[in-house]
Design an enzyme around this catalytic site. Structure first.
Site, PDB file in Angstrom:
ATOM      1  N   ASP A 111      -3.086   4.818  -2.148  1.00  0.00           N
ATOM      2  CA  ASP A 111      -4.472   4.870  -0.988  1.00  0.00           C
ATOM      3  C   ASP A 111      -4.712   6.765  -1.496  1.00  0.00           C
ATOM      4  O   ASP A 111      -3.837   7.609  -2.179  1.00  0.00           O
ATOM      5  CB  ASP A 111      -4.374   5.504   0.409  1.00  0.00           C
ATOM      6  CG  ASP A 111      -4.359   5.974   1.566  1.00  0.00           C
ATOM      7  OD1 ASP A 111      -5.346   4.875   1.602  1.00  0.00           O
ATOM      8  OD2 ASP A 111      -4.440   6.786   2.007  1.00  0.00           O
TER       9      ASP A 111
ATOM     10  N   HIS B 253     -11.103  -3.373   5.007  1.00  0.00           N
ATOM     11  CA  HIS B 253     -11.019  -2.619   6.270  1.00  0.00           C
ATOM     12  C   HIS B 253     -11.355  -1.429   6.261  1.00  0.00           C
ATOM     13  O   HIS B 253     -11.616  -0.818   7.279  1.00  0.00           O
ATOM     14  CB  HIS B 253      -9.454  -2.143   6.174  1.00  0.00           C
ATOM     15  CG  HIS B 253      -8.689  -1.445   5.402  1.00  0.00           C
ATOM     16  ND1 HIS B 253      -8.729  -1.222   4.306  1.00  0.00           N
ATOM     17  CD2 HIS B 253      -8.116  -0.452   5.398  1.00  0.00           C
ATOM     18  CE1 HIS B 253      -7.972  -0.542   4.162  1.00  0.00           C
ATOM     19  NE2 HIS B 253      -8.078   0.563   3.994  1.00  0.00           N
ATOM     20  N   ASP B 254     -11.993  -0.785   5.815  1.00  0.00           N
ATOM     21  CA  ASP B 254     -12.835   0.683   5.875  1.00  0.00           C
ATOM     22  C   ASP B 254     -14.487   0.641   5.758  1.00  0.00           C
ATOM     23  O   ASP B 254     -14.906   1.915   6.118  1.00  0.00           O
ATOM     24  CB  ASP B 254     -12.275   1.713   3.996  1.00  0.00           C
ATOM     25  CG  ASP B 254     -11.229   2.299   4.401  1.00  0.00           C
ATOM     26  OD1 ASP B 254     -10.310   2.573   5.687  1.00  0.00           O
ATOM     27  OD2 ASP B 254     -10.327   2.268   3.415  1.00  0.00           O
TER      28      ASP B 254
ATOM     29  N   ASP C 120       1.258  -1.626  -0.535  1.00  0.00           N
ATOM     30  CA  ASP C 120       0.057   0.098  -0.012  1.00  0.00           C
ATOM     31  C   ASP C 120       0.682   1.153   0.029  1.00  0.00           C
ATOM     32  O   ASP C 120       1.677   1.233   1.082  1.00  0.00           O
ATOM     33  CB  ASP C 120      -0.348  -0.117   1.295  1.00  0.00           C
ATOM     34  CG  ASP C 120      -1.914   0.462   0.734  1.00  0.00           C
ATOM     35  OD1 ASP C 120      -2.295   1.442   0.866  1.00  0.00           O
ATOM     36  OD2 ASP C 120      -2.949  -0.380   1.612  1.00  0.00           O
TER      37      ASP C 120
ATOM     38  N   GLU D 136      -6.954   3.282  -5.084  1.00  0.00           N
ATOM     39  CA  GLU D 136      -8.127   4.028  -3.677  1.00  0.00           C
ATOM     40  C   GLU D 136      -8.443   4.932  -4.378  1.00  0.00           C
ATOM     41  O   GLU D 136      -8.473   6.133  -4.251  1.00  0.00           O
ATOM     42  CB  GLU D 136      -7.659   4.134  -3.124  1.00  0.00           C
ATOM     43  CG  GLU D 136      -9.310   4.119  -1.980  1.00  0.00           C
ATOM     44  CD  GLU D 136      -9.048   4.546  -0.530  1.00  0.00           C
ATOM     45  OE1 GLU D 136      -9.767   4.347  -0.205  1.00  0.00           O
ATOM     46  OE2 GLU D 136      -7.857   5.169  -0.451  1.00  0.00           O
TER      47      GLU D 136
HETATM   48  C1  NOJ Z   1      -7.878   4.999   2.878  1.00  0.00           C
HETATM   49  C2  NOJ Z   1      -7.509   4.046   3.800  1.00  0.00           C
HETATM   50  O1  NOJ Z   1      -8.101   3.049   2.915  1.00  0.00           O
HETATM   51  C3  NOJ Z   1      -8.359   4.195   4.553  1.00  0.00           C
HETATM   52  O2  NOJ Z   1      -8.294   3.437   5.813  1.00  0.00           O
HETATM   53  C4  NOJ Z   1      -7.574   5.288   5.718  1.00  0.00           C
HETATM   54  O3  NOJ Z   1      -7.944   6.230   6.580  1.00  0.00           O
HETATM   55  C5  NOJ Z   1      -7.272   7.098   4.484  1.00  0.00           C
HETATM   56  N1  NOJ Z   1      -7.801   6.240   2.915  1.00  0.00           N
HETATM   57  C6  NOJ Z   1      -6.491   7.394   4.630  1.00  0.00           C
HETATM   58  O4  NOJ Z   1      -5.401   7.388   4.522  1.00  0.00           O
END
Ligand code: NOJ
Length: 558
Positions: A221, A343-344, A111, A282
């Site tokens: 990210d 994970h979000d 990542d 992402e």
């Molecule tokens: C996206 C990530 O998936 C998330 O977990 C993170 O908190 C934010 N970007 C900030 O980096």
């Protein structure tokens, strides 16, 4: 160990374009497997479970950040982009993961977090020792505030994690100066200034650092966030409903045209390598057209399909998002991706579970729907992303005690929004072991629900009806069936609330995936051999007619 012919994916998967139809398994290392007993998953733990991932038949793993970090946002606050957090391992361990994964035919993505660093990064610490206006501060987004003495933030931008998007730069005594630094996420995550050539060069070097070690690529990210509109104008927040997802119309800090130049530079670096290195963005952008712009041939290879992830249990909307995703991605020659959990977000077993008037979720139905949705997803053309634990049918954990929560969203909202810890609970590996085998000492940084005993990997292994077995079989069929992965598709006529997608090759191979999203059993006239079903006991065939109960999916040889 090496991969012999019988174990390697069919033709498409031998090609350098492996990422066009791979199954990528997301590892959240702190919650995957702990080897040293401190209750925090680590890279040696991951190394010890590569066989598990190989037997699941994944093509690649994506490891979420494992760099040194104060862990104020689960590692997305990076203090050193060229090292590994000592709690998780060291560079030798990641090298071993890359080498041993490759021996098993598994690619490795890490990542990359380019929008912001941690406030513990050497650059930010150096900036704090200087006055704003210095070259050190120019690597970050610093502005003088509004008001007579800069006491108000420079504009109205909010943090995605709630509250103000700016924090005071403080003087040596800890008093606020009139300057502020921008943090679109937590105050511990200062945004980098991507107009500064030094920042651009640094990330080109970081890419090479990891690619030279044999890494196959990066998930990027906040890939839509690095460039901010000139002048940093105020944002119109009047129509914002999903701020966390960055889904903001006409935002001055999301999806700015200048971000594409960065990817054109990065793509040239990736193309210098053999085999080429790969980027998965992402990018939470508003439309499939906007997303496809990131996937032009000289930019990113793939991008997460968050519109698909956000689609509820609704056949019309599911069909629409599949059609539009394929249409726009195909126009730029890109492969489409599919994802249901990460994970979000709340795990899809819980997302799809019907909720009664008292707010109780029916997790039995949730699991049936989640299995059906996953099996259907795995038949779609393109790349599928799996999140660790979904192959075990794990639900979201909503009732974690407040004192174990770690998500900055929880703290920045004073507990009003629970945040994302509930999808990050460590995996259950062994039903009869302490912490379900996650850690040799029985420690676990987040407590696991006791009723996960039935969901432990060893309890599901070999059970023909388990979720794990369904995933193992689906990935195995997908690996070998010529009509799966990339390739043509067509919708077949189907009863109300049922979607039937035919996958085929020009030489006559074909498979039909059918999902019943309605409330009652349907009878289908397609073919006479079931390849796989999300509920093998419930699906029956008589005289070439398949009976498909509600909330099930079936792959049919047709
Ligand atoms: C996206 C990530 O998936 C998330 O977990 C993170 O908190 C934010 N970007 C900030 O980096």
């Amino acid at each position: 160990m090496s991969t012999d012919d019988s174990d390697v994916r069919s033709t498409a998967h031998r090609s350098p374009d492996w990422w066009r139809d791979a199954v990528v398994y997301q590892v959240y290392p702190r919650s995957f497997m702990d080897s040293d007993g401190d209750g925090i998953g680590d890279l040696n733990g991951l190394l010890s479970r590569l066989d598990y991932l190989q037997s699941l038949s994944v093509d690649a793993i994506w490891i979420t950040p494992c760099y040194p970090s104060p862990l104020l946002d689960g590692g997305y606050d990076v203090a050193d982009y060229r090292n590994i957090d000592p709690r998780l391992g060291d560079l030798a361990t990641i090298d071993a993961i890359i080498a041993q994964a490759h021996e098993r035919g598994i690619k490795v993505l890490m990542d990359l977090v380019p929008n912001h660093s941690s406030w513990d990064h050497a650059w930010f610490k150096a900036a704090l020792k200087t006055a704003p206006g210095s070259p050190e501060w120019d690597r970050y987004m610093v502005r003088y505030g509004k008001g007579d003495n800069g006491e108000l933030p420079p504009n109205n931008w909010r943090s995605v994690f709630h509250g103000c998007g700016w924090s005071h730069v403080k003087d040596d005594e800890g008093n606020p100066t009139g300057y502020w630094y921008l943090h679109i996420f937590d105050s511990s995550q200062p945004d980098l200034n991507w107009q500064n050539p030094e920042v651009r060069q640094e990330f080109l070097d970081i890419l090479r650092f990891w690619f030279d070690r044999g890494l196959d690529g990066f998930r990027i990210d906040v890939a839509h966030g690095m460039i901010k509109q000139d002048g940093l104008p105020d944002m119109d927040y009047s129509n914002v409903d999903t701020e966390l997802l960055g889904d903001i119309p006409e935002s001055p800090h999301w999806d700015q045209p200048g971000v594409h130049e960065i990817y054109r530079e990065w793509r040239k670096v990736a193309n210098e390598y053999e085999p080429v290195r790969v980027f998965a963005g992402e990018a939470w952008v508003r439309t499939p057209e906007a997303l496809a712009r990131y996937l032009r041939p000289d930019e990113l290879h793939t991008s997460f399909n968050f519109e698909y992830l956000s689609t509820p249990w609704d056949p019309a909307r599911l069909r629409k998002v599949i059609d539009t995703s394929l249409k726009y991605d195909r126009e730029v020659g890109a492969a489409t991706t599919w994802v249901l959990s990460n994970h979000d977000v709340h795990r899809h077993v819980s997302r799809f579970a019907p909720v009664d008037t008292n707010g109780n979720r029916d997790l039995v139905e949730g699991l049936s729907r989640a299995k059906a949705a996953s099996l259907f997803m795995l038949a779609l053309p393109g790349t599928a992303y799996l999140y660790q634990g979904e192959e075990l049918g794990l639900p979201e954990v909503f009732d974690l005690p407040d004192d174990v929560r770690q998500d900055p969203v929880f703290f920045r909202t004073s507990g009003e929004v629970l945040g994302r810890d509930g999808c990050r609970v460590p995996l259950p590996w062994e039903a009869d072991a302490a912490a379900f085998g996650f850690s040799p000492t029985g420690e676990s940084w987040l407590p696991q629900p006791l009723n996960w005993v039935n969901l432990a990997a060893d309890a599901q292994e070999g059970d023909p009806l388990s979720t794990l077995t369904m995933y193992q079989q689906a990935l195995d069929v997908r690996r070998h069936h010529p009509a799966l992965g990339e390739g043509p598709d067509e919708w077949l006529d189907a009863p109300d609330k049922v979607l039937a997608l035919r996958r085929f090759t020009e030489d006559g191979s074909s498979l039909v995936a059918v999902i019943n999203m309605g409330d009652s059993v349907v009878t289908l006239p397609y073919g006479d051999q079931v390849i796989l079903a999300s509920d093998p006991l419930a699906v029956t065939i008589l005289d070439g007619q398949v009976n498909l109960p509600a909330s099930t999916c079936v792959w049919i040889d047709a």
